[in-house]
Design an enzyme around this catalytic site. Structure first.
Site, PDB file in Angstrom:
ATOM      1  CG  ASP A 141      -2.054   1.064   1.082  1.00 51.32           C
ATOM      2  OD1 ASP A 141      -2.223   1.627  -0.015  1.00 51.32           O
ATOM      3  OD2 ASP A 141      -2.710   1.355   2.106  1.00 51.32           O
TER       4      ASP A 141
HETATM    5  N1  ATP Z   1       3.529   8.346  12.559  1.00 51.38           N
HETATM    6  C1  ATP Z   1       2.722   9.304  12.112  1.00 51.38           C
HETATM    7  N2  ATP Z   1       3.009  10.607  12.321  1.00 51.38           N
HETATM    8  C2  ATP Z   1       2.180  11.580  11.868  1.00 51.38           C
HETATM    9  N3  ATP Z   1       1.043  11.354  11.174  1.00 51.38           N
HETATM   10  C3  ATP Z   1       0.699  10.079  10.940  1.00 51.38           C
HETATM   11  C4  ATP Z   1       1.505   8.983  11.397  1.00 51.38           C
HETATM   12  N4  ATP Z   1       0.920   7.836  11.008  1.00 51.38           N
HETATM   13  C5  ATP Z   1      -0.193   8.187  10.334  1.00 51.38           C
HETATM   14  N5  ATP Z   1      -0.345   9.525  10.285  1.00 51.38           N
HETATM   15  C6  ATP Z   1      -1.432  10.273   9.633  1.00 51.38           C
HETATM   16  O1  ATP Z   1      -2.634   9.527   9.709  1.00 51.38           O
HETATM   17  C7  ATP Z   1      -3.098   9.148   8.392  1.00 51.38           C
HETATM   18  C8  ATP Z   1      -3.711   7.767   8.427  1.00 51.38           C
HETATM   19  O2  ATP Z   1      -2.760   6.848   8.932  1.00 51.38           O
HETATM   20  P1  ATP Z   1      -2.635   5.362   8.389  1.00 51.38           P
HETATM   21  O3  ATP Z   1      -2.374   5.419   6.915  1.00 51.38           O
HETATM   22  O4  ATP Z   1      -1.623   4.636   9.213  1.00 51.38           O
HETATM   23  O5  ATP Z   1      -4.102   4.811   8.691  1.00 51.38           O
HETATM   24  P2  ATP Z   1      -4.946   3.700   7.945  1.00 51.38           P
HETATM   25  O6  ATP Z   1      -6.309   3.690   8.540  1.00 51.38           O
HETATM   26  O7  ATP Z   1      -4.191   2.414   7.996  1.00 51.38           O
HETATM   27  O8  ATP Z   1      -4.976   4.283   6.473  1.00 51.38           O
HETATM   28  P3  ATP Z   1      -5.267   3.583   5.072  1.00 51.38           P
HETATM   29  O9  ATP Z   1      -6.614   4.062   4.644  1.00 51.38           O
HETATM   30  O10 ATP Z   1      -4.154   4.141   4.194  1.00 51.38           O
HETATM   31  O11 ATP Z   1      -5.160   2.109   5.257  1.00 51.38           O
HETATM   32  C9  ATP Z   1      -1.844   9.261   7.506  1.00 51.38           C
HETATM   33  O12 ATP Z   1      -2.170   9.518   6.167  1.00 51.38           O
HETATM   34  C10 ATP Z   1      -1.127  10.439   8.153  1.00 51.38           C
HETATM   35  O13 ATP Z   1      -1.695  11.669   7.726  1.00 51.38           O
END
Ligand code: ATP
Length: 304
Positions: A141
Site C-alpha cells: 500500500d
Molecule cells: N507516525 C505518524 N506521524 C504523523 N502522522 C501520521 C503517522 N501515522 C499516520 N499519520 C497520519 O494519519 C493518516 C492515516 O494513517 P494510516 O495510513 O496509518 O491509517 P490507515 O487507517 O491504515 O490508512 P489507510 O486508509 O491508508 O489504510 C496518515 O495519512 C497520516 O496523515
C-alpha cells in the site's frame, strides 16, 4: 484527559505503554481503518497514536499482524527507513499503536518539490523498499499518504496491508494486496481475483509515486485498467500529447517510468534495476533560476 472526535466516533483516554503515559492531542489523520492522533509522552516525546477498532473487515488478527510486521521492521531498521514503532495497547474493542511522530508526508509537500528533492525522496523510497523486501516483507500500500517525512527524510508508514513472504515468488490473492487504487499495479486491478506476487506490486507503486512527484501533482490514472482511457493510452505507448499528464516528464525519468510502470511483471524493473538506472545514479541539478515571465509561467510543476 480525553480527546473526543465526534466525526470519527473515537474517544481516546490517556494510555500507558511501557512505563510511559501518552496523552492524545489533535487528530492527525484518518484512514480506512484507523484514526491517528498526535500525542505527548510523559517522557516529553511527541508521538503518533493510531487507534483501530476491531471490525469484521479489520479483525484483531489483521491488526496484530500489522503491529508485528511494523515492529519487526522498526527493530531491524538502523537507518530510519520506516516510522518507528514504539509500542501497542490491546483493548477488547480496539488496538492502539504508538509510533514515531512524522509531521509531514509526500502528499502534504506535493506542489513545492524541486527536481533535486524529487530525486532525494525517490532514492530514499527505493532504499526503504529494498530494505523491507530484503527482510521478506512487502508493503502492498505504498502511496504519497503512507510515505511520511521526519527531519526531511522519508519514512515508510502504515503496514496495514503488508505481507510476510517465505520466498520472493510466493503468491497471494490479489484481493488481499489491493492498496490505494491509483497506486495499484494492473494485476490487482482485475475484477476476478487472481494470484499475484507482492514485490512487483511495490515496485509499480513506487513508479506512480515518482510520476506524481515529478509532476508535483496527483495526476495519474484512476486505476491501471485498460477501460480507463489514460491508462490505455499509456499502455499503447502512443506518442504523448499536451493533454497527457506525462507529457512534460523529462526523458531520464520517463525512461525509468516506462520500465517500472510496465504491465508485464516479467519485464517490470526490479529494485536493483531501478538503482542501476541513469536517473537513480546521476544527481539531479537545481533548476537554473530565471527572472521574469519564464519562471512565473512554469507554474507548480518541478522545473527541469
Ligand atoms: N507516525 C505518524 N506521524 C504523523 N502522522 C501520521 C503517522 N501515522 C499516520 N499519520 C497520519 O494519519 C493518516 C492515516 O494513517 P494510516 O495510513 O496509518 O491509517 P490507515 O487507517 O491504515 O490508512 P489507510 O486508509 O491508508 O489504510 C496518515 O495519512 C497520516 O496523515
Amino acid at each position: 484527559m480525553e480527546n473526543k472526535n465526534v466525526n470519527f466516533d473515537v474517544t481516546l483516554d490517556v494510555i500507558t505503554v511501557g512505563k510511559i503515559k501518552y496523552t492524545p492531542e489533535d487528530r492527525l489523520g484518518c484512514g480506512a481503518f484507523g484514526t491517528v492522533f498526535k500525542g505527548r509522552g510523559s517522557d516529553k516525546t511527541t508521538v503518533a497514536i493510531k487507534h483501530q477498532y476491531i471490525r469484521p473487515d479489520n479483525n484483531r488478527a489483521q491488526i496484530l499482524e500489522e503491529y508485528r510486521i511494523h515492529k519487526d521492521m522498526s527493530e531491524v531498521d538502523k537507518a530510519g527507513f520506516v516510522v518507528k514503532m514504539i509500542g501497542m495497547l490491546k483493548n477488547p474493542k480496539s488496538i492502539i499503536m504508538v509510533l514515531e511522530f512524522a509531521p509531514e508526508s509526500l502528499h502534504t509537500i506535493l506542489g513545492k518539490l524541486t527536481p533535486v528533492q524529487v530525486q532525494k525522496y525517490f532514492r530514499q523510497l527505493i532504499n526503504g523498499v529494498e530494505f523491507i523486501h530484503s527482510n521478506h516483507v512487502a508493503h502492498c500500500d505504498l502511496s504519497l499518504k503512507n510515505l511520511l517525512l521526519s527531519d526531511g527524510n522519508l519514512k515508510i508508514a502504515d503496514f496495514g496491508r503488508a505481507k510476510r513472504l517465505i520466498s520472493e515468488d510466493q503468491e497471494f490473492p490479489s484481493t488481499d494486496c489491493r492498496g490505494t487504487p491509483k497506486f495499484c499495479a494492473p494485476e490487482v486491478c482485475v475484477r476476478e481475483p487472481v494470484l499475484v506476487k507482492p514485490f512487483p506490486l511495490d515496485v509499480w507503486s513506487c513508479g506512480v509515486v515518482l510520476m506524481q512527484l515529478t509532476q508535483n501533482s496527483e495526476d495519474s490514472w484512476r486505476e491501471a485498467r485498460v477501460q480507463v482511457q489514460e491508462y490505455d493510452k499509456w499502455v499503447a505507448k502512443k506518442k504523448s500529447t499536451g493533454s497527457d499528464f506525462w507529457y512534460n516528464i523529462p526523458p531520464a525519468v520517463m525512461n525509468l517510468l516506462r520500465k517500472i510502470l510496465e504491465a508485464d511483471i516479467s519485464k517490470r524493473a526490479t529494485i536493483i534495476e531501478i538503482k542501476n538506472s541513469p536517473y537513480f545514479k546521476k544527481d539531479e541539478k537545481e533548476p537554473i533560476k530565471r527572472s521574469g515571465a519564464a519562471t512565473r509561467s512554469s507554474g507548480k510543476r518541478a522545473r527541469y
